[in-house]
Scaffold this active site. Structure first.
Site, PDB file in Angstrom:
ATOM      1  N   ASP A  34       0.814  -1.226   0.000  1.00  0.00           N
ATOM      2  CA  ASP A  34       0.000   0.000   0.000  1.00  0.00           C
ATOM      3  C   ASP A  34       0.849   1.279   0.000  1.00  0.00           C
ATOM      4  O   ASP A  34       0.661   2.154   0.850  1.00  0.00           O
ATOM      5  CB  ASP A  34      -0.925   0.019   1.227  1.00  0.00           C
ATOM      6  N   GLU A  56     -11.772   0.332  -3.570  1.00  0.00           N
ATOM      7  CA  GLU A  56     -11.134   0.827  -2.354  1.00  0.00           C
ATOM      8  C   GLU A  56      -9.905   1.643  -2.740  1.00  0.00           C
ATOM      9  O   GLU A  56      -9.690   1.958  -3.904  1.00  0.00           O
ATOM     10  CB  GLU A  56     -10.764  -0.331  -1.425  1.00  0.00           C
TER      11      GLU A  56
END
Length: 448
Positions: A34, A209
């Protein structure tokens, strides 16, 4: 010397001198995922999440497990320095200390302060409700120390925070929780300054997301991972306003060939080149909850649309010829006679090796900087049971031979050296080829 003083010096030494390589994955000594990349001053900083392997009593076995965050930085996109842990679950007042859910973060600078946003689960479900909340930690430097705020941001429930500051100074917060949401932030960067808006003009099928918004030439790009089929691919939508309405514009990166279920990303422009940061499961091919961050160059079409990014092992940055060049992070490879696998499957952070088994098998590694003075010798860390010979070339796999290295028969890796017989300078694409049909495994090559 007192033990505490010695421990502090040891930590500082690690922070200053622990480096990672230029190729993909970028971080070579731990799992990372991420990645939010940011340009602060003349350096690039990466704020990733930090995957660890859950065990009984420490996270949920078989699921994502993260307890803290590191920050990494580089001045050249090649040498990455680990500045250590900046936020940990056990030192945030409102976080449940055994949650192991410090998921995808972001960090942004405003008026000389650095605001680090992170999602996790609270310790008081009566006060904060169930599910994820988003908190903020503040620092005077991009590497910290970061001081967590005593409470999470009010009226925000979800994961994957992303912050964007527009040209007029207005800041926006984006996050996801089934849908993707956005709202204005107050100038203190700690509170919402508008109603929460659902960004509803995006595809409705499958999970969305990880929003990341940036602006280029007056176009606002809302980018996000989306499960169109089985795993996440990176998509984007565009608008003329930070909160939309947005129009779906295309796919930035297809589903991972490795089958990694997630992807999560960010974009930066650094020294007139755009880059995409993302993740895959390089060090954990059978378990996609232990991921590793990557980066590749990004390009735009004349109309502002994004050209699809094809993932590479070579990644970004220029490799100095005097460093250990990991040719297994190749730019191209021959169809026959060459393969790559782990040096040690029990310790995958030891990296990979390139196996040559046939005459003229080759591997290509781009962007090696030899500088203005040609090296005299080459060193190759290699292993061959029966011995064999490698040729080092530039320009093409059948280009001029600049060195020929004999690797003696041995049972383990050893360094063999040879003279550089043809001068080589400036930036070159490097080729390693096999002269015979004997198996040779190469860890790295280095010029001296």
């Amino acid at each position: 010397m007192k033990p505490a003083r010695l421990a502090m010096l040891t930590f500082c030494f690690a922070v200053l001198f622990l480096h990672a390589g230029a190729q993909n994955p970028l971080i070579r000594n731990q799992y990372s995922a991420d990645p939010t990349a940011r340009v602060f001053g003349d350096r690039v900083y990466i704020y990733p999440s930090h995957d660890i392997l859950a065990t009984e009593g420490k996270g949920r076995v078989g699921w994502f497990c993260m307890e803290d965050y590191h920050v990494f930085s580089s001045a050249n996109l090649t040498d990455w320095t680990d500045h250590g842990v900046i936020v940990t679950q056990n030192k945030v007042p409102w976080v449940r200390p055994d949650s192991y859910s410090m998921w995808a973060p972001d960090c942004i600078e405003r008026n000389g302060k650095y605001y680090f946003y992170f999602p996790t689960t609270p310790n008081d479900t009566v006060a904060y409700g169930r599910g994820f909340r988003i908190g903020v930690a503040v620092a005077d430097k991009p590497t910290g120390p970061f001081v967590p705020q005593p409470e999470p941001i009010k009226e925000v429930r979800g994961i994957d925070p992303n912050v964007f500051i527009d040209n007029d100074g207005q800041a926006y917060l984006y996050w996801s929780a089934g849908n993707i949401y956005g709202a204005k932030l107050k100038s203190n960067m700690l509170e919402l300054d508008s109603e929460v808006k659902t960004l509803g003009e995006l595809p409705t099928k499958g999970l969305k997301e990880g929003p990341y918004l940036f602006e280029r030439n007056g176009i606002y790009y809302l980018t996000y991972p989306h499960v169109e089929n089985k795993t996440e691919r990176l998509e984007y939508a565009t608008s003329d306003h930070p909160l939309g309405p947005f129009k779906f514009a295309g796919v930035i990166m297809d589903e991972s060939a490795s089958g990694c279920w997630t992807n999560h990303h960010s974009f930066i422009q650094f020294r007139n080149q755009w880059y995409l940061f993302y993740h895959d499961k390089d060090y954990s091919p059978r378990f996609d909850k232990a991921r590793s961050i990557r980066a590749d160059s990004l390009f735009f079409n004349a109309d502002g649309t994004i050209k699809k990014v094809i993932p590479t092992l070579r990644g970004i940055g220029v490799t100095n010829a005097g460093s250990e060049i990991q040719v297994d992070r190749y730019s191209a490879i021959s169809n026959d006679g060459v393969s790559v696998d782990f040096i040690d499957t029990a310790n995958r952070f030891a990296g990979w090796k390139t196996n040559f088994t046939k005459h003229n098998g080759w591997i290509q590694y781009n962007n090696v900087d030899f500088g203005s003075t040609s090296p005299k010798r080459i060193a190759v860390n290699a292993m061959s049971e029966n011995g064999g010979t490698l040729q080092i070339r530039t320009g093409n796999y059948d280009g001029p031979v600049i060195a020929e290295v004999t690797v003696p028969g041995s049972g383990g890796f050893a360094v063999s050296k040879a003279a550089v017989v043809k001068a080589v300078r400036n930036r070159q694409n490097l080729f390693v080829t096999s002269k015979d049909d004997k198996k040779i495994s190469v860890d790295w090559v280095r010029f001296e």
